[in-house]
Design a protein around this motif. Structure first.
Motif, mmCIF file in Angstrom:
data_model
loop_
_atom_site.group_PDB
_atom_site.id
_atom_site.type_symbol
_atom_site.label_atom_id
_atom_site.label_comp_id
_atom_site.label_asym_id
_atom_site.label_seq_id
_atom_site.Cartn_x
_atom_site.Cartn_y
_atom_site.Cartn_z
ATOM 1 N N PHE A 129 0.819 -1.202 0.000
ATOM 2 C CA PHE A 129 0.000 0.000 0.000
ATOM 3 C C PHE A 129 0.859 1.260 0.000
ATOM 4 O O PHE A 129 1.987 1.271 0.521
ATOM 5 C CB PHE A 129 -0.919 0.024 1.230
ATOM 6 N N PHE A 130 0.278 2.326 -0.561
ATOM 7 C CA PHE A 130 0.890 3.656 -0.558
ATOM 8 C C PHE A 130 -0.181 4.655 -0.134
ATOM 9 O O PHE A 130 -1.332 4.578 -0.586
ATOM 10 C CB PHE A 130 1.401 4.023 -1.954
ATOM 11 N N HIS A 131 0.209 5.619 0.744
ATOM 12 C CA HIS A 131 -0.724 6.659 1.189
ATOM 13 C C HIS A 131 0.007 8.005 1.217
ATOM 14 O O HIS A 131 1.110 8.108 1.756
ATOM 15 C CB HIS A 131 -1.250 6.382 2.606
ATOM 16 N N TRP A 132 -0.633 9.018 0.673
ATOM 17 C CA TRP A 132 -0.126 10.392 0.755
ATOM 18 C C TRP A 132 -1.183 11.236 1.458
ATOM 19 O O TRP A 132 -2.301 11.368 0.978
ATOM 20 C CB TRP A 132 0.158 10.944 -0.641
ATOM 21 N N TYR A 133 -0.784 11.813 2.618
ATOM 22 C CA TYR A 133 -1.645 12.704 3.392
ATOM 23 C C TYR A 133 -1.114 14.131 3.308
ATOM 24 O O TYR A 133 0.092 14.363 3.411
ATOM 25 C CB TYR A 133 -1.663 12.292 4.866
ATOM 26 N N GLU A 134 -2.023 15.070 3.151
ATOM 27 C CA GLU A 134 -1.674 16.490 3.123
ATOM 28 C C GLU A 134 -2.703 17.263 3.930
ATOM 29 O O GLU A 134 -3.921 17.094 3.721
ATOM 30 C CB GLU A 134 -1.669 16.993 1.676
ATOM 31 N N ASP A 135 -2.226 18.067 4.898
ATOM 32 C CA ASP A 135 -3.127 18.881 5.722
ATOM 33 C C ASP A 135 -4.235 18.038 6.360
ATOM 34 O O ASP A 135 -5.401 18.438 6.393
ATOM 35 C CB ASP A 135 -3.754 20.006 4.892
ATOM 36 N N GLY A 136 -3.859 16.866 6.856
ATOM 37 C CA GLY A 136 -4.811 16.020 7.565
ATOM 38 C C GLY A 136 -5.748 15.226 6.681
ATOM 39 O O GLY A 136 -6.654 14.559 7.181
ATOM 40 N N GLU A 137 -5.529 15.268 5.366
ATOM 41 C CA GLU A 137 -6.451 14.622 4.425
ATOM 42 C C GLU A 137 -5.702 13.583 3.592
ATOM 43 O O GLU A 137 -4.595 13.815 3.126
ATOM 44 C CB GLU A 137 -7.054 15.688 3.505
ATOM 45 N N LEU A 138 -6.345 12.420 3.410
ATOM 46 C CA LEU A 138 -5.775 11.387 2.549
ATOM 47 C C LEU A 138 -5.997 11.806 1.099
ATOM 48 O O LEU A 138 -7.115 11.779 0.586
ATOM 49 C CB LEU A 138 -6.448 10.038 2.822
ATOM 50 N N ARG A 139 -4.917 12.189 0.434
ATOM 51 C CA ARG A 139 -5.038 12.730 -0.920
ATOM 52 C C ARG A 139 -5.005 11.636 -1.986
ATOM 53 O O ARG A 139 -5.826 11.631 -2.900
ATOM 54 C CB ARG A 139 -3.911 13.739 -1.163
ATOM 55 N N THR A 140 -4.014 10.739 -1.898
ATOM 56 C CA THR A 140 -3.905 9.662 -2.879
ATOM 57 C C THR A 140 -3.476 8.386 -2.170
ATOM 58 O O THR A 140 -2.550 8.407 -1.353
ATOM 59 C CB THR A 140 -2.887 9.992 -3.984
ATOM 60 N N THR A 141 -4.147 7.287 -2.506
ATOM 61 C CA THR A 141 -3.803 5.995 -1.928
ATOM 62 C C THR A 141 -4.024 4.914 -2.970
ATOM 63 O O THR A 141 -4.901 5.042 -3.837
ATOM 64 C CB THR A 141 -4.648 5.705 -0.676
ATOM 65 N N PHE A 142 -3.212 3.867 -2.927
ATOM 66 C CA PHE A 142 -3.417 2.754 -3.849
ATOM 67 C C PHE A 142 -2.712 1.499 -3.353
ATOM 68 O O PHE A 142 -1.743 1.565 -2.608
ATOM 69 C CB PHE A 142 -2.931 3.088 -5.268
ATOM 70 N N GLU A 143 -3.269 0.365 -3.753
ATOM 71 C CA GLU A 143 -2.557 -0.901 -3.679
ATOM 72 C C GLU A 143 -1.967 -1.198 -5.056
ATOM 73 O O GLU A 143 -0.802 -1.500 -5.184
ATOM 74 C CB GLU A 143 -3.493 -2.026 -3.242
ATOM 75 N N TRP A 144 -2.807 -1.099 -6.078
ATOM 76 C CA TRP A 144 -2.354 -1.181 -7.467
ATOM 77 C C TRP A 144 -2.347 0.236 -8.043
ATOM 78 O O TRP A 144 -3.304 0.976 -7.859
ATOM 79 C CB TRP A 144 -3.290 -2.073 -8.276
ATOM 80 N N PRO A 145 -1.293 0.633 -8.737
ATOM 81 C CA PRO A 145 -1.202 2.021 -9.229
ATOM 82 C C PRO A 145 -2.311 2.402 -10.192
ATOM 83 O O PRO A 145 -2.600 3.586 -10.365
ATOM 84 C CB PRO A 145 0.173 2.075 -9.907
ATOM 85 N N THR A 146 -2.950 1.408 -10.829
ATOM 86 C CA THR A 146 -4.029 1.720 -11.765
ATOM 87 C C THR A 146 -5.379 1.897 -11.078
ATOM 88 O O THR A 146 -6.344 2.311 -11.715
ATOM 89 C CB THR A 146 -4.159 0.610 -12.821
ATOM 90 N N VAL A 147 -5.445 1.568 -9.779
ATOM 91 C CA VAL A 147 -6.704 1.701 -9.025
ATOM 92 C C VAL A 147 -6.422 2.566 -7.807
ATOM 93 O O VAL A 147 -5.950 2.084 -6.780
ATOM 94 C CB VAL A 147 -7.265 0.330 -8.591
ATOM 95 N N ARG A 148 -6.696 3.852 -7.909
ATOM 96 C CA ARG A 148 -6.308 4.801 -6.880
ATOM 97 C C ARG A 148 -7.538 5.364 -6.162
ATOM 98 O O ARG A 148 -8.624 5.436 -6.737
ATOM 99 C CB ARG A 148 -5.500 5.960 -7.506
ATOM 100 N N GLY A 149 -7.335 5.771 -4.916
ATOM 101 C CA GLY A 149 -8.394 6.391 -4.143
ATOM 102 C C GLY A 149 -7.892 7.652 -3.479
ATOM 103 O O GLY A 149 -6.815 8.162 -3.791
ATOM 104 N N GLY A 150 -8.677 8.187 -2.522
ATOM 105 C CA GLY A 150 -8.329 9.433 -1.859
ATOM 106 C C GLY A 150 -9.105 10.594 -2.429
ATOM 107 O O GLY A 150 -9.841 10.463 -3.412
ATOM 108 N N SER A 151 -8.934 11.769 -1.832
ATOM 109 C CA SER A 151 -9.676 12.952 -2.273
ATOM 110 C C SER A 151 -9.198 13.465 -3.627
ATOM 111 O O SER A 151 -9.956 14.101 -4.358
ATOM 112 C CB SER A 151 -9.561 14.068 -1.223
#
Length: 242
Positions: A129-151
């Motif tokens: 897994f990968f998670h990027w948080y900015e200013d308290g918010e989950l901006r981008t997250t993924f297990e597979w790079p082609t299927v991403r989540g977050g704001s």
């Protein structure tokens, strides 16, 4: 921002430390502008002194956790300061025990007014897994790079392509197979300015903390409506033989 790519992390393929991390599980977190001691406090960690190097970190993990308690989700985290983009960062490393690692509520707090970047593996399953948080918010997250989540799931797409990720199922998008874990490390460096090396992790002096498991949710019970669950079936009038 650095110009690092997945090729700069080719060392992970032959690294004894990284092989152990993938087999046993790990979580590596980078937090900007928060000192190691403060990071561990946010994680509600009980101070456990210091140690030098990853071998000692693994030993302390084994000492503090009961190997027979398979349901214990507490873990030992090691933290140290490292320079990066925009000032000092704290690197937090957890090795072994399936890589339970950082919890989302910690990351929301630690990234408030700043940034936190996390990558992890649960150890041999594999789930990465990968998670990027900015200013308290989950901006981008993924297990597979082609299927991403977050704001903002697509905010990192140009950088992800640049470090080596293929962001579509079209194999012609890249001319060679890229080690996705090496690409994750490169993406992390692009966002933090911190170059993670085997020497950095093996030679660091870690401040240690034992993070307790999350409290169990209160059991409220289940109410079953027996009449609704088992309706009466009308089979019609009964008859008897005299």
């Amino acid at each position: 921002m650095t110009s690092v790519t997945a090729h700069d992390y080719a060392w992970t393929r032959s690294s004894r430390l990284f092989r152990y991390a993938l087999e046993a599980g790990y979580t590596l977190t980078l937090v900007r502008g928060v000192a190691p001691r403060e990071v561990l406090q946010v994680m509600t960690a009980e101070p456990q002194g210091t140690c030098t190097g990853t071998d000692a970190l693994i030993e302390r993990q084994d000492e503090l956790l009961d190997p027979t308690d398979y349901w214990d989700e507490s873990f030992v985290a090691g933290a140290f300061a490292v320079p990066g983009e925009g000032g000092d960062w704290t690197l937090v490393l957890h090795l072994g025990d399936g890589g339970t690692g950082m919890r989302s509520r910690f990351l929301e707090t630690l990234s408030a007014g700043g940034r936190a970047v996390v990558h992890s593996s649960n150890g041999g399953k594999p789930m990465h897994f990968f998670h990027w948080y900015e200013d308290g918010e989950l901006r981008t997250t993924f297990e597979w790079p082609t299927v991403r989540g977050g704001s903002t799931p697509d905010a990192l797409n140009p950088v992800m392509r640049d470090v080596g990720f293929a962001l579509s199922d079209d194999e012609s998008e890249t001319t060679e197979r890229v080690d996705t874990k090496a690409a994750v490390l490169a993406l992390t460096e692009r966002l933090t300015g911190v170059r993670v090396t085997e020497e950095l992790l093996q030679e660091a002096e870690y401040q240690l903390g034992h993070v307790p498991e999350e409290p169990a949710e209160e059991w409220t019970g289940i109410v079953i409506d027996i009449e609704a669950a088992a309706p009466i079936v009308d089979c019609g009038p009964s008859s008897s033989t005299p």
